[in-house]
Structure formats: C-alpha cells, structure tokens
Design a protein around this motif. Structure first.
Motif, PDB file in Angstrom:
ATOM      1  N   ALA A  64       0.830  -1.209   0.000  1.00 62.22           N
ATOM      2  CA  ALA A  64       0.000   0.000   0.000  1.00 62.22           C
ATOM      3  C   ALA A  64       0.861   1.255   0.000  1.00 62.22           C
ATOM      4  O   ALA A  64       0.624   2.183  -0.783  1.00 62.22           O
ATOM      5  N   PHE A  65       1.886   1.298   0.871  1.00 62.34           N
ATOM      6  CA  PHE A  65       2.748   2.470   0.912  1.00 62.34           C
ATOM      7  C   PHE A  65       3.552   2.622  -0.379  1.00 62.34           C
ATOM      8  O   PHE A  65       3.731   3.731  -0.882  1.00 62.34           O
ATOM      9  N   ASP A  66       4.044   1.521  -0.937  1.00 63.40           N
ATOM     10  CA  ASP A  66       4.761   1.576  -2.204  1.00 63.40           C
ATOM     11  C   ASP A  66       3.876   2.154  -3.309  1.00 63.40           C
ATOM     12  O   ASP A  66       4.306   2.986  -4.101  1.00 63.40           O
ATOM     13  N   LYS A  67       2.625   1.707  -3.325  1.00 60.27           N
ATOM     14  CA  LYS A  67       1.689   2.174  -4.346  1.00 60.27           C
ATOM     15  C   LYS A  67       1.431   3.678  -4.196  1.00 60.27           C
ATOM     16  O   LYS A  67       1.408   4.414  -5.175  1.00 60.27           O
ATOM     17  N   VAL A  68       1.273   4.141  -2.980  1.00 59.62           N
ATOM     18  CA  VAL A  68       1.023   5.565  -2.733  1.00 59.62           C
ATOM     19  C   VAL A  68       2.256   6.395  -3.052  1.00 59.62           C
ATOM     20  O   VAL A  68       2.178   7.429  -3.716  1.00 59.62           O
ATOM     21  N   LEU A  69       3.414   5.953  -2.589  1.00 58.49           N
ATOM     22  CA  LEU A  69       4.636   6.747  -2.748  1.00 58.49           C
ATOM     23  C   LEU A  69       5.154   6.757  -4.185  1.00 58.49           C
ATOM     24  O   LEU A  69       5.844   7.686  -4.570  1.00 58.49           O
ATOM     25  N   ASN A  70       4.825   5.750  -4.965  1.00 53.79           N
ATOM     26  CA  ASN A  70       5.316   5.665  -6.336  1.00 53.79           C
ATOM     27  C   ASN A  70       4.299   6.132  -7.358  1.00 53.79           C
ATOM     28  O   ASN A  70       4.487   5.962  -8.550  1.00 53.79           O
ATOM     29  N   SER A  71       3.217   6.741  -6.921  1.00 54.53           N
ATOM     30  CA  SER A  71       2.194   7.242  -7.851  1.00 54.53           C
ATOM     31  C   SER A  71       2.552   8.603  -8.359  1.00 54.53           C
ATOM     32  O   SER A  71       3.178   9.378  -7.754  1.00 54.53           O
TER      33      SER A  71
END
Length: 71
Positions: A64-71
């Motif tokens: 979830a954090f990877d998805k948010v931070l890499n958007s």
C-alpha cells in the motif's frame, strides 16, 4: 509560451511522459497534478477496501505504501 491541460489514460501515461522526456528541457515544463476524487467516491473506495480485507483481497501495508509513494 503556451499552456495545455491534458487528461491521459493510465494505459498510455508512461509512454506519453517518455515522449516528453526526449524534448529539450529548456523548451518544456511539466507540472503533474494529483487526481482529485469526490468525497462519495472516496467513501466507496474505502468501504470496498475494508470489505475486501477479510477476503484476503487487501494489500499488505508495504504494498500500500509503495503504491502511494510511487504514484
């Protein structure tokens, strides 16, 4: 200087940004804006996410954090 506002489908966004990357940096400026979502749509997304946690369809906290931070 001209200003354009574009809506680009997610399926071709990376390709489009690649095209912009090959243009001279001193001739073009790119400003990204985050997509906004209505309060109602956000509530539906959160409720769906909560409902799917018990079905093992949720994301791990790292994903979830990877998805948010890499958007």
């Amino acid at each position: 200087m001209h200003i354009l506002q574009l809506k680009i489908d997610d399926s071709i966004f990376d390709k489009f940004m690649g095209l912009l990357d090959i243009l001279p940096k001193e001739k073009i400026s790119v400003t990204k804006e985050l997509n906004s979502v209505s309060c109602e749509a956000a509530q539906v997304k959160v409720q769906n996410a909560i409902n799917n946690i018990s079905n093992d369809k949720g994301l791990s906290i790292d994903e979830a954090f990877d998805k948010v931070l890499n958007s």
